[in-house]
Scaffold this active site. Structure first.
Site, mmCIF file in Angstrom:
data_model
loop_
_atom_site.group_PDB
_atom_site.id
_atom_site.type_symbol
_atom_site.label_atom_id
_atom_site.label_comp_id
_atom_site.label_asym_id
_atom_site.label_seq_id
_atom_site.Cartn_x
_atom_site.Cartn_y
_atom_site.Cartn_z
ATOM 1 N N LYS A 1 1.086 -0.744 -0.012
ATOM 2 C CA LYS A 1 0.366 0.080 -0.136
ATOM 3 C C LYS A 1 1.006 1.013 -0.120
ATOM 4 O O LYS A 1 2.116 1.264 0.460
ATOM 5 C CB LYS A 1 -0.863 -0.105 0.916
ATOM 6 C CG LYS A 1 -1.965 0.904 1.162
ATOM 7 C CD LYS A 1 -3.463 -0.080 0.180
ATOM 8 C CE LYS A 1 -4.556 1.276 0.413
ATOM 9 N NZ LYS A 1 -5.571 0.152 -0.529
ATOM 10 N N ASP B 1 -7.196 3.865 -4.812
ATOM 11 C CA ASP B 1 -8.372 4.193 -3.419
ATOM 12 C C ASP B 1 -8.260 5.510 -2.940
ATOM 13 O O ASP B 1 -8.433 6.711 -4.269
ATOM 14 C CB ASP B 1 -6.858 3.703 -1.832
ATOM 15 C CG ASP B 1 -7.221 3.407 -0.369
ATOM 16 O OD1 ASP B 1 -7.587 1.605 -1.382
ATOM 17 O OD2 ASP B 1 -7.221 3.984 -0.254
HETATM 18 P P1 NDP Z 1 -13.195 7.771 -2.735
HETATM 19 O O1 NDP Z 1 -11.618 9.154 -2.870
HETATM 20 O O2 NDP Z 1 -13.302 7.522 -4.143
HETATM 21 O O3 NDP Z 1 -14.334 8.095 -2.453
HETATM 22 C C1 NDP Z 1 -14.128 7.992 -0.700
HETATM 23 C C2 NDP Z 1 -15.277 8.985 -0.514
HETATM 24 O O4 NDP Z 1 -15.333 8.427 1.028
HETATM 25 C C3 NDP Z 1 -15.943 9.765 -0.494
HETATM 26 O O5 NDP Z 1 -16.771 10.521 -0.449
HETATM 27 C C4 NDP Z 1 -14.908 10.839 0.918
HETATM 28 O O6 NDP Z 1 -15.783 12.222 1.015
HETATM 29 C C5 NDP Z 1 -15.190 10.145 1.835
HETATM 30 N N1 NDP Z 1 -14.594 10.426 2.560
HETATM 31 C C6 NDP Z 1 -13.337 10.016 3.233
HETATM 32 N N2 NDP Z 1 -12.793 9.707 3.627
HETATM 33 C C7 NDP Z 1 -13.361 10.875 4.361
HETATM 34 C C8 NDP Z 1 -12.947 10.927 6.378
HETATM 35 N N3 NDP Z 1 -11.987 10.298 7.085
HETATM 36 N N4 NDP Z 1 -14.065 11.066 6.905
HETATM 37 C C9 NDP Z 1 -15.322 10.599 5.844
HETATM 38 N N5 NDP Z 1 -15.582 10.992 5.053
HETATM 39 C C10 NDP Z 1 -14.326 10.382 4.600
HETATM 40 O O7 NDP Z 1 -12.365 6.564 -2.249
HETATM 41 P P2 NDP Z 1 -12.261 4.975 -2.529
HETATM 42 O O8 NDP Z 1 -14.303 5.578 -2.763
HETATM 43 O O9 NDP Z 1 -12.453 3.804 -3.776
HETATM 44 O O10 NDP Z 1 -12.685 4.371 -0.901
HETATM 45 C C11 NDP Z 1 -13.397 4.446 0.067
HETATM 46 C C12 NDP Z 1 -12.676 3.487 0.780
HETATM 47 O O11 NDP Z 1 -13.366 2.032 -0.086
HETATM 48 C C13 NDP Z 1 -11.592 2.903 1.830
HETATM 49 O O12 NDP Z 1 -11.727 2.869 2.833
HETATM 50 C C14 NDP Z 1 -10.852 2.703 0.698
HETATM 51 O O13 NDP Z 1 -9.554 2.425 1.696
HETATM 52 C C15 NDP Z 1 -11.410 1.297 0.019
HETATM 53 N N6 NDP Z 1 -11.122 0.470 -0.935
HETATM 54 C C16 NDP Z 1 -11.384 0.697 -2.456
HETATM 55 C C17 NDP Z 1 -11.064 -0.021 -2.773
HETATM 56 C C18 NDP Z 1 -11.237 1.070 -4.420
HETATM 57 O O14 NDP Z 1 -10.621 0.257 -5.359
HETATM 58 N N7 NDP Z 1 -11.265 2.188 -4.333
HETATM 59 C C19 NDP Z 1 -11.342 -1.400 -3.212
HETATM 60 C C20 NDP Z 1 -10.937 -1.763 -1.559
HETATM 61 C C21 NDP Z 1 -11.101 -0.690 -0.771
HETATM 62 P P3 NDP Z 1 -15.316 13.560 -0.013
HETATM 63 O O15 NDP Z 1 -16.014 12.845 -1.053
HETATM 64 O O16 NDP Z 1 -15.695 14.583 0.229
HETATM 65 O O17 NDP Z 1 -14.352 13.442 -0.838
HETATM 66 O O1 2IT Z 2 -7.833 -1.707 -0.779
HETATM 67 C C1 2IT Z 2 -8.074 -2.262 -2.266
HETATM 68 O O2 2IT Z 2 -8.356 -2.998 -2.227
HETATM 69 C C2 2IT Z 2 -7.753 -0.854 -2.794
HETATM 70 N N1 2IT Z 2 -7.076 -0.270 -2.996
HETATM 71 C C3 2IT Z 2 -7.427 -1.219 -4.231
HETATM 72 C C4 2IT Z 2 -5.919 -2.181 -4.331
HETATM 73 C C5 2IT Z 2 -5.335 -2.121 -6.295
HETATM 74 O O3 2IT Z 2 -4.806 -2.926 -6.540
HETATM 75 O O4 2IT Z 2 -6.317 -2.245 -6.724
#
Ligand code: NDP
Ligand code: 2IT
Length: 445
Positions: free
Chosen positions: A127, A167
């Site tokens: 990561k 992420d």
């Molecule tokens: P994005 O940046 O696309 O979206 C994150 C969302 O969560 C946004 O709406 C953001 O608000 C909100 N957010 C982020 N940080 C905070 C915080 N500290 N407090 C409140 N709200 C918050 O990220 P992802 O959707 O990609 O990721 C979301 C979660 O999923 C994370 O935990 C990530 O690690 C996990 N994840 C992501 C994967 C991926 O493929 N993208 C895969 C597996 C897990 P705002 O719109 O205001 O920024």
């Molecule tokens: O938390 C996660 O699994 C991710 N943000 C996706 C990682 C990836 O390599 O697609």
């Protein structure tokens, strides 16, 4: 004498002070696999197995200097933690958020080891990220940051060594800028990043994969318990990549999703969230959820946090770590929720998780429930290696198959060790077993 697991948890806390999220992740995994460790204590101790598991193979921290639109130099800190390569090249996302520090990246990297193992695909755990805040930055500033970040990171990654992805805060735009800079410096057009645009080696369905995968797993969980997604009321937190496509798939499966949230507030839409409006606000305009009411006058916007107080059958936390606490868990149980499946990484606190499990709410941890994203990243790597692109339906069918199998693997592992229905234990043991086997086979490295 205390157990090996307890000793290592204590050691991790002592050796890594001020990293509470990392402690939390280690505690959850080690306590879950205790039954396996206890049965092999002598061998594991001799091999330093747990010490090797909790210490990253390598952690890189670097300066990221870039010039803002006013001509001033900004300096951020970049990280890449290459945690475990026993089963494949390091794989895991890059988080861009002001809260990023080494402890956050280590917790995410540690989780990623077991998640990646659960996908059944050959990817190790890593990561990275930076404390850079993309909010309010111009496109040019984001590009300047991404180029500076990759100028250093490119020395440590490669299609067969370490393959970062998106992420929080890292989406298609950032991956594009980073890919361009990697190619310019290293002179290699290769699958060094996943989540790429479709015109330069990205995979169809990667954008949707985490959210869709979460719903494929949730659907299978319900099916196993004789229930169906159709007609269920769902609350979702977040409004980013994971949340948007979780909402979309839940709706396709006949559920009604009534909430979403961002870092400043949350929306309650009794008629069901309008995904097209959400995409416009978050993916196109990069705006706040206050805008949602303009699209849906019947909805409510509230400042702060609050989605878990809305009555639901299923809760899907898709924003960030520790966003669902014990009070939220009590409210969910009081409202009759039957399942909580984590779209985000570790969004549920330890106390909340225990409360949900004790009150017979089916709880599936992120390392299982959100594994569809990284699984599809591994499918993107496969397509890059064979220099071919699969159709959306092909990738989506593979994703669904992976999530259905993953659910049954964790369900079976939980049963095998006498923890029927405890998907935390099931996920950690099932994820650990493959990594253990590979570590044992490869000797002390
Ligand atoms: P994005 O940046 O696309 O979206 C994150 C969302 O969560 C946004 O709406 C953001 O608000 C909100 N957010 C982020 N940080 C905070 C915080 N500290 N407090 C409140 N709200 C918050 O990220 P992802 O959707 O990609 O990721 C979301 C979660 O999923 C994370 O935990 C990530 O690690 C996990 N994840 C992501 C994967 C991926 O493929 N993208 C895969 C597996 C897990 P705002 O719109 O205001 O920024
Ligand atoms: O938390 C996660 O699994 C991710 N943000 C996706 C990682 C990836 O390599 O697609």
């Amino acid at each position: 004498m205390s157990s090996y697991v307890e000793e290592i948890i204590e050691q991790v806390i002592k050796q890594n002070p001020a990293e509470p999220e990392f402690h939390q992740a280690v505690r959850e995994v080690l306590e879950s696999i205790k039954v396996v460790v206890d049965a092999n204590e002598e061998k594991f101790r001799r091999d330093g197995l747990l010490e090797r598991l909790v210490n990253p193979e390598r952690q890189i921290k670097f300066r990221v200097p870039w010039v803002d639109d006013k001509g001033n130099v900004q300096v951020n800190t970049g990280y890449r933690v290459q945690f475990n390569s026993a089963i494949g090249p390091y794989k895991g996302g890059l988080r861009l958020h002001p809260s990023v520090n080494l402890g956050i990246i280590k917790f995410l990297g540690f989780e990623q080891i077991f998640k990646n193992s659960l996908t059944g695909l050959p990817i190790g755990g890593g990561k990275g990220g930076s404390d850079f805040d993309p909010k309010g930055k111009s496109d040019r500033e984001v590009m300047a940051f991404c180029q500076a970040f990759m100028t250093e990171l490119c020395k440590y990654i490669g299609a067969d060594t370490d393959v970062p992805a998106g992420d929080i805060g890292t989406g298609a735009r950032e991956i594009g800028y980073m890919f361009g800079q990697y190619k310019k410096i290293r002179g290699l057009f290769e699958g060094v990043l996943t989540g790429k645009g479709l015109s330069y080696g990205g995979s169809l369905a990667r954008t949707e994969a985490t959210g869709y995968g979460l719903l494929y797993l949730t659907e299978e969980l319900l099916k196993t318990h004789g229930q169906d997604m159709a007609g269920k009321t769902v609350v979702v937190s977040g409004a980013g990549n994971v949340a948007i496509y979780a909402i979309q798939k839940a709706q396709q499966l006949g559920a009604k999703v009534v909430t979403c949230s961002d870092s400043t507030g949350w929306v309650y839409d009794p008629d069901g969230i309008d995904v097209a409006a959400l995409k416009q606000i978050k993916e196109v305009d990069r705006a706040r959820l206050t805008e949602y009411k303009k699209f849906r006058p019947n909805s409510e916007y509230h400042e702060g946090r609050g989605v878990w107080q809305i009555k639901c059958d299923i809760a899907l936390p898709c924003a960030t770590q520790n966003e669902l606490d014990i009070e939220d868990a009590k409210q969910l149980v009081a409202n009759g929720a039957i399942a909580v499946c984590e779209g985000a990484n570790m969004p549920t606190t330890e106390a909340a998780t225990k409360y949900l499990q004790d009150n017979n709410v089916w709880f599936v941890p992120g390392k299982a429930a959100n594994a569809g994203g990284v699984a599809t990243s591994a499918l993107e790597m496969s397509q890059n290696s064979e220099r071919l692109s699969w159709t959306f339906d092909e990738v989506d069918a593979k994703l669904k198959n992976i999530m259905v199998n993953l659910f049954h693997n964790i369900d079976d592992a939980a049963k095998k060790y006498g923890f029927d229905g405890n998907y935390v234990v099931g996920a950690n043991i099932a994820g650990f077993e493959k990594v253990l086997d590979a570590m044992n086979a490869q000797g002390i490295v």
